[in-house]
Design an enzyme around this catalytic site. Structure first.
Site, PDB file in Angstrom:
ATOM      1  N   TYR A   1       3.667   9.757  -0.368  1.00 19.52           N
ATOM      2  CA  TYR A   1       4.709   9.377  -0.180  1.00 19.52           C
ATOM      3  C   TYR A   1       5.814  10.010  -0.481  1.00 19.52           C
ATOM      4  O   TYR A   1       6.577   9.618   0.316  1.00 19.52           O
ATOM      5  CB  TYR A   1       4.639   8.326   0.273  1.00 19.52           C
ATOM      6  CG  TYR A   1       2.803   7.153   1.382  1.00 19.52           C
ATOM      7  CD1 TYR A   1       2.079   8.465   1.795  1.00 19.52           C
ATOM      8  CD2 TYR A   1       2.685   5.919   1.434  1.00 19.52           C
ATOM      9  CE1 TYR A   1       0.211   7.960   2.159  1.00 19.52           C
ATOM     10  CE2 TYR A   1       1.607   5.634   1.868  1.00 19.52           C
ATOM     11  CZ  TYR A   1       0.345   6.855   2.630  1.00 19.52           C
ATOM     12  OH  TYR A   1      -0.902   5.919   2.973  1.00 19.52           O
TER      13      TYR A   1
ATOM     14  N   ASP B   1       1.081  -1.099   0.150  1.00 19.06           N
ATOM     15  CA  ASP B   1      -0.265  -0.102  -0.276  1.00 19.06           C
ATOM     16  C   ASP B   1       0.676   1.108  -0.103  1.00 19.06           C
ATOM     17  O   ASP B   1       1.884   1.201   1.055  1.00 19.06           O
ATOM     18  CB  ASP B   1      -0.950   0.176   0.992  1.00 19.06           C
ATOM     19  CG  ASP B   1      -2.020   1.275   1.341  1.00 19.06           C
ATOM     20  OD1 ASP B   1      -2.710   0.832   0.815  1.00 19.06           O
ATOM     21  OD2 ASP B   1      -1.928   2.451   1.480  1.00 19.06           O
TER      22      ASP B   1
ATOM     23  N   HIS C   1      -7.145   9.449  -1.706  1.00 18.68           N
ATOM     24  CA  HIS C   1      -6.904   9.627  -0.911  1.00 18.68           C
ATOM     25  C   HIS C   1      -7.526  10.505   0.032  1.00 18.68           C
ATOM     26  O   HIS C   1      -7.360   9.913   0.977  1.00 18.68           O
ATOM     27  CB  HIS C   1      -4.803   9.919  -1.161  1.00 18.68           C
ATOM     28  CG  HIS C   1      -4.363   9.555   0.707  1.00 18.68           C
ATOM     29  ND1 HIS C   1      -2.820   9.386  -0.247  1.00 18.68           N
ATOM     30  CD2 HIS C   1      -4.148   9.448   1.028  1.00 18.68           C
ATOM     31  CE1 HIS C   1      -2.528   9.127   0.542  1.00 18.68           C
ATOM     32  NE2 HIS C   1      -3.335   9.163   1.336  1.00 18.68           N
TER      33      HIS C   1
ATOM     34  N   LYS D   1      -2.171   5.779  -4.246  1.00 14.15           N
ATOM     35  CA  LYS D   1      -3.868   6.704  -3.962  1.00 14.15           C
ATOM     36  C   LYS D   1      -3.396   8.217  -5.395  1.00 14.15           C
ATOM     37  O   LYS D   1      -2.481   8.773  -4.898  1.00 14.15           O
ATOM     38  CB  LYS D   1      -3.704   7.320  -3.160  1.00 14.15           C
ATOM     39  CG  LYS D   1      -3.398   5.753  -1.871  1.00 14.15           C
ATOM     40  CD  LYS D   1      -3.832   5.755  -0.491  1.00 14.15           C
ATOM     41  CE  LYS D   1      -3.350   4.942   0.175  1.00 14.15           C
ATOM     42  NZ  LYS D   1      -2.765   4.648   0.875  1.00 14.15           N
TER      43      LYS D   1
ATOM     44  N   LYS E   1       3.170  -0.894   8.641  1.00 12.60           N
ATOM     45  CA  LYS E   1       4.240  -0.152   8.272  1.00 12.60           C
ATOM     46  C   LYS E   1       5.026  -0.925   9.041  1.00 12.60           C
ATOM     47  O   LYS E   1       5.149  -0.601  10.471  1.00 12.60           O
ATOM     48  CB  LYS E   1       3.950   1.028   7.939  1.00 12.60           C
ATOM     49  CG  LYS E   1       5.345   2.082   7.579  1.00 12.60           C
ATOM     50  CD  LYS E   1       6.211   2.342   9.175  1.00 12.60           C
ATOM     51  CE  LYS E   1       7.077   3.294   9.053  1.00 12.60           C
ATOM     52  NZ  LYS E   1       7.844   3.439   9.638  1.00 12.60           N
ATOM     53  N   SER E   2       6.262  -1.630   8.775  1.00  9.24           N
ATOM     54  CA  SER E   2       7.604  -1.203   9.704  1.00  9.24           C
ATOM     55  C   SER E   2       8.840  -0.900   8.764  1.00  9.24           C
ATOM     56  O   SER E   2       9.145  -1.389   7.889  1.00  9.24           O
ATOM     57  CB  SER E   2       7.418  -2.346  10.500  1.00  9.24           C
ATOM     58  OG  SER E   2       8.940  -2.224  11.813  1.00  9.24           O
TER      59      SER E   2
ATOM     60  N   ASN F   1       4.666  -9.260  12.790  1.00  5.50           N
ATOM     61  CA  ASN F   1       3.131  -8.678  11.670  1.00  5.50           C
ATOM     62  C   ASN F   1       2.760  -9.757  10.027  1.00  5.50           C
ATOM     63  O   ASN F   1       1.126  -8.923  10.148  1.00  5.50           O
ATOM     64  CB  ASN F   1       3.107  -7.322  11.018  1.00  5.50           C
ATOM     65  CG  ASN F   1       3.690  -6.281  12.336  1.00  5.50           C
ATOM     66  OD1 ASN F   1       3.826  -6.441  13.279  1.00  5.50           O
ATOM     67  ND2 ASN F   1       4.749  -5.199  11.580  1.00  5.50           N
TER      68      ASN F   1
ATOM     69  N   ARG G   1       9.857  -6.906  13.218  1.00 10.06           N
ATOM     70  CA  ARG G   1       8.248  -6.601  13.089  1.00 10.06           C
ATOM     71  C   ARG G   1       7.789  -7.256  12.569  1.00 10.06           C
ATOM     72  O   ARG G   1       6.438  -6.644  11.880  1.00 10.06           O
ATOM     73  CB  ARG G   1       8.366  -5.535  13.582  1.00 10.06           C
ATOM     74  CG  ARG G   1       8.766  -4.707  15.040  1.00 10.06           C
ATOM     75  CD  ARG G   1       8.814  -2.885  15.151  1.00 10.06           C
ATOM     76  NE  ARG G   1       9.230  -2.830  16.384  1.00 10.06           N
ATOM     77  CZ  ARG G   1       9.203  -1.552  16.758  1.00 10.06           C
ATOM     78  NH1 ARG G   1       9.202  -0.555  16.068  1.00 10.06           N
ATOM     79  NH2 ARG G   1       9.333  -1.055  18.028  1.00 10.06           N
TER      80      ARG G   1
HETATM   81  N1  LIG Z   1      -5.047   6.763   3.303  1.00 11.45           N
HETATM   82  C1  LIG Z   1      -5.094   7.212   4.699  1.00 11.45           C
HETATM   83  O1  LIG Z   1      -4.331   8.937   5.111  1.00 11.45           O
HETATM   84  C2  LIG Z   1      -3.884   6.945   5.345  1.00 11.45           C
HETATM   85  C3  LIG Z   1      -2.786   6.901   6.514  1.00 11.45           C
HETATM   86  C4  LIG Z   1      -2.622   6.140   7.043  1.00 11.45           C
HETATM   87  C5  LIG Z   1      -1.639   5.281   6.997  1.00 11.45           C
HETATM   88  N2  LIG Z   1      -2.104   5.009   6.072  1.00 11.45           N
HETATM   89  C6  LIG Z   1      -1.921   3.348   5.436  1.00 11.45           C
HETATM   90  O2  LIG Z   1      -1.461   2.316   6.487  1.00 11.45           O
HETATM   91  C7  LIG Z   1      -0.316   2.022   6.610  1.00 11.45           C
HETATM   92  C8  LIG Z   1      -0.407   2.122   8.314  1.00 11.45           C
HETATM   93  O3  LIG Z   1      -0.121   2.901   8.572  1.00 11.45           O
HETATM   94  P1  LIG Z   1       0.667   3.554   9.729  1.00 11.45           P
HETATM   95  O4  LIG Z   1       2.113   3.187   8.988  1.00 11.45           O
HETATM   96  O5  LIG Z   1       0.176   4.783   9.972  1.00 11.45           O
HETATM   97  O6  LIG Z   1       0.722   3.249  11.004  1.00 11.45           O
HETATM   98  P2  LIG Z   1       0.866   1.507  12.096  1.00 11.45           P
HETATM   99  O7  LIG Z   1       1.033   0.334  11.067  1.00 11.45           O
HETATM  100  O8  LIG Z   1      -0.285   1.433  12.404  1.00 11.45           O
HETATM  101  O9  LIG Z   1       2.028   2.031  12.472  1.00 11.45           O
HETATM  102  C9  LIG Z   1       3.785   1.993  12.386  1.00 11.45           C
HETATM  103  C10 LIG Z   1       3.939   1.691  13.162  1.00 11.45           C
HETATM  104  O10 LIG Z   1       4.183   1.423  14.051  1.00 11.45           O
HETATM  105  C11 LIG Z   1       5.252   0.434  14.604  1.00 11.45           C
HETATM  106  N3  LIG Z   1       5.095  -1.211  14.464  1.00 11.45           N
HETATM  107  C12 LIG Z   1       5.209  -1.351  13.415  1.00 11.45           C
HETATM  108  N4  LIG Z   1       5.111  -3.224  13.724  1.00 11.45           N
HETATM  109  C13 LIG Z   1       5.455  -2.738  15.090  1.00 11.45           C
HETATM  110  C14 LIG Z   1       5.395  -4.042  16.157  1.00 11.45           C
HETATM  111  N5  LIG Z   1       5.061  -5.441  15.935  1.00 11.45           N
HETATM  112  N6  LIG Z   1       6.112  -3.597  17.076  1.00 11.45           N
HETATM  113  C15 LIG Z   1       5.984  -2.838  18.282  1.00 11.45           C
HETATM  114  N7  LIG Z   1       5.558  -1.269  16.640  1.00 11.45           N
HETATM  115  C16 LIG Z   1       6.223  -1.059  15.590  1.00 11.45           C
HETATM  116  C17 LIG Z   1       6.222   1.445  13.757  1.00 11.45           C
HETATM  117  O11 LIG Z   1       7.735   1.636  13.684  1.00 11.45           O
HETATM  118  P3  LIG Z   1       9.315   0.858  12.930  1.00 11.45           P
HETATM  119  O12 LIG Z   1       8.432   1.033  11.312  1.00 11.45           O
HETATM  120  O13 LIG Z   1      10.410   1.866  13.291  1.00 11.45           O
HETATM  121  O14 LIG Z   1       9.388  -0.565  13.414  1.00 11.45           O
HETATM  122  C18 LIG Z   1       5.732   2.267  12.932  1.00 11.45           C
HETATM  123  O15 LIG Z   1       6.124   3.249  14.265  1.00 11.45           O
HETATM  124  C19 LIG Z   1       0.501   3.476   6.611  1.00 11.45           C
HETATM  125  O16 LIG Z   1       2.167   2.712   5.928  1.00 11.45           O
HETATM  126  C20 LIG Z   1       0.036   3.519   5.273  1.00 11.45           C
HETATM  127  O17 LIG Z   1       0.368   2.008   3.950  1.00 11.45           O
HETATM  128  C21 LIG Z   1      -3.228   5.365   5.424  1.00 11.45           C
END
Ligand SMILES: NC(=O)c1ccc[n+]([C@@H]2O[C@H](COP(=O)([O-])OP(=O)(O)OC[C@H]3O[C@@H](n4cnc5c(N)ncnc54)[C@H](OP(=O)(O)O)[C@@H]3O)[C@@H](O)[C@H]2O)c1
Length: 282
Positions: free
Chosen positions: A51, A46, A109, A76, A233-234, A243, A239
């Site tokens: 981005y 995704d 988006h 997006k 995301k990581s 995940n 991780r």
């Molecule tokens: N459509 C939209 O408006 C929108 C907005 C936001 C996000 N998104 C999409 O959704 C995806 C995921 O959301 P997100 O990136 O905001 O947040 P997320 O996946 O909820 O969290 C990512 C964060 O959590 C940490 N993390 C990941 N796995 C972990 C684990 N097993 N244990 C502890 N910490 C962990 C990561 O750190 P590290 O990387 O340092 O490991 C990073 O800081 C995005 O990448 C994007 O593709 C879309």
């Protein structure tokens, strides 16, 4: 190799329920992160024009030695390109950056109801063109509220296949999700672990300890059992693997309910509110 379940979309296609998100991964780090994820078994990425890392996604897929057809790619439309001609150019740019002739899923988006005269309908009709000519196998929206979805239902020909919204234990976004369920629009949950904020919640850690799993695995499994599509995301390889290891355990109904009880409503929202968000990049 783990087989990730798929969710059937309303246009006859299917999407892997678990993928890998690349928001906030630096462009120069993206190819390696994507390669690690694909090596771990993920087959769904995704990304988004905003981005700035679509090119790295394409490079990572090639570095993993996978065929284009083996990986489900979502991107997006930038907030800067909602007008139809701009959207057409932006879509071509996205295909070029990813070095592919089609996307599996392309999303608006953000609805930006206070921009472009509130007209996200002509933007949506432009995405319908990409679906009709086959360059987008599926089209959908992101951050659409119920009122925005109702407007598309009234004015457009094609229903969105998905709505990608902020959704995690602190923000269930129940009204938007319920609308999707009732109208055949699959829900994708962004920030599924609230960027880590839910991982030390006692309700989550108690379940994790009982099951011998990590808090992130418990929360991601919770999403899967509620039929949401997720792409955590990581950039940390351990991780990324953690995940993905979600298919050899199950939460009990009481666990699912205990995590749902963490909902804080609007106070749990961590990102911008879709009715007000009006950011347009230069
Ligand atoms: N459509 C939209 O408006 C929108 C907005 C936001 C996000 N998104 C999409 O959704 C995806 C995921 O959301 P997100 O990136 O905001 O947040 P997320 O996946 O909820 O969290 C990512 C964060 O959590 C940490 N993390 C990941 N796995 C972990 C684990 N097993 N244990 C502890 N910490 C962990 C990561 O750190 P590290 O990387 O340092 O490991 C990073 O800081 C995005 O990448 C994007 O593709 C879309």
């Amino acid at each position: 190799m783990t087989t990730v379940p798929t969710i059937d979309l309303n246009d006859g296609s299917a999407i892997p329920q678990l993928g890998f998100g690349v928001f906030q991964i630096e462009p120069e780090d993206t190819a390696e992160a994507v390669r690690v994820a694909l090596d771990a078994g993920y087959r769904h990425i995704d990304t988004a024009e905003m981005y700035g890392n679509e090119r790295g996604v394409g490079e990572g897929i090639r570095a993993a030695g996978l065929d284009r057809g083996d990986v489900y790619i979502t991107s997006k439309l930038s907030n800067a390109f909602h007008e139809p001609d701009a959207a057409r150019r932006a879509f071509e740019g996205t295909l070029a950056e990813l070095d592919t002739d089609h996307l599996d899923l392309f999303l608006i988006h953000w609805p930006l109801p206070t921009r472009y005269g509130g007209d996200f309908v002509s933007t949506w009709k432009t995405l319908e063109e990409f679906k009709a000519d086959g360059r987008a196998r599926s089209i959908g929206v992101s951050n659409f509220q119920v009122a925005h979805l109702e407007r598309l239902a009234a004015e457009a020909d094609v229903a969105p296949a998905v709505n990608q919204i902020e959704l995690h234990p602190y923000l269930l976004n129940a009204e938007v999700r319920a609308y999707g369920e009732a109208h055949g629009i699959a829900t994708e949950a962004w920030s599924p672990i609230a960027q880590g904020a839910v991982l030390d919640d006692p309700a989550v850690t108690a379940i994790a300890e009982r099951l011998g799993r990590t808090p992130a695995q418990v929360v991601l499994r919770w999403h899967l059992q509620r039929r949401s599509i997720v792409f955590p995301k990581s950039t940390t390889p351990s991780r990324i693997e953690e995940n993905f290891a979600l298919f050899d355990f199950e939460l009990e109904p009481g666990d699912v309910a205990a995590i749902e009880a963490l909902d804080r409503g609007e106070e749990g929202r961590s990102g911008p509110h879709p009715d007000r968000f009006d950011f347009v990049p230069d």
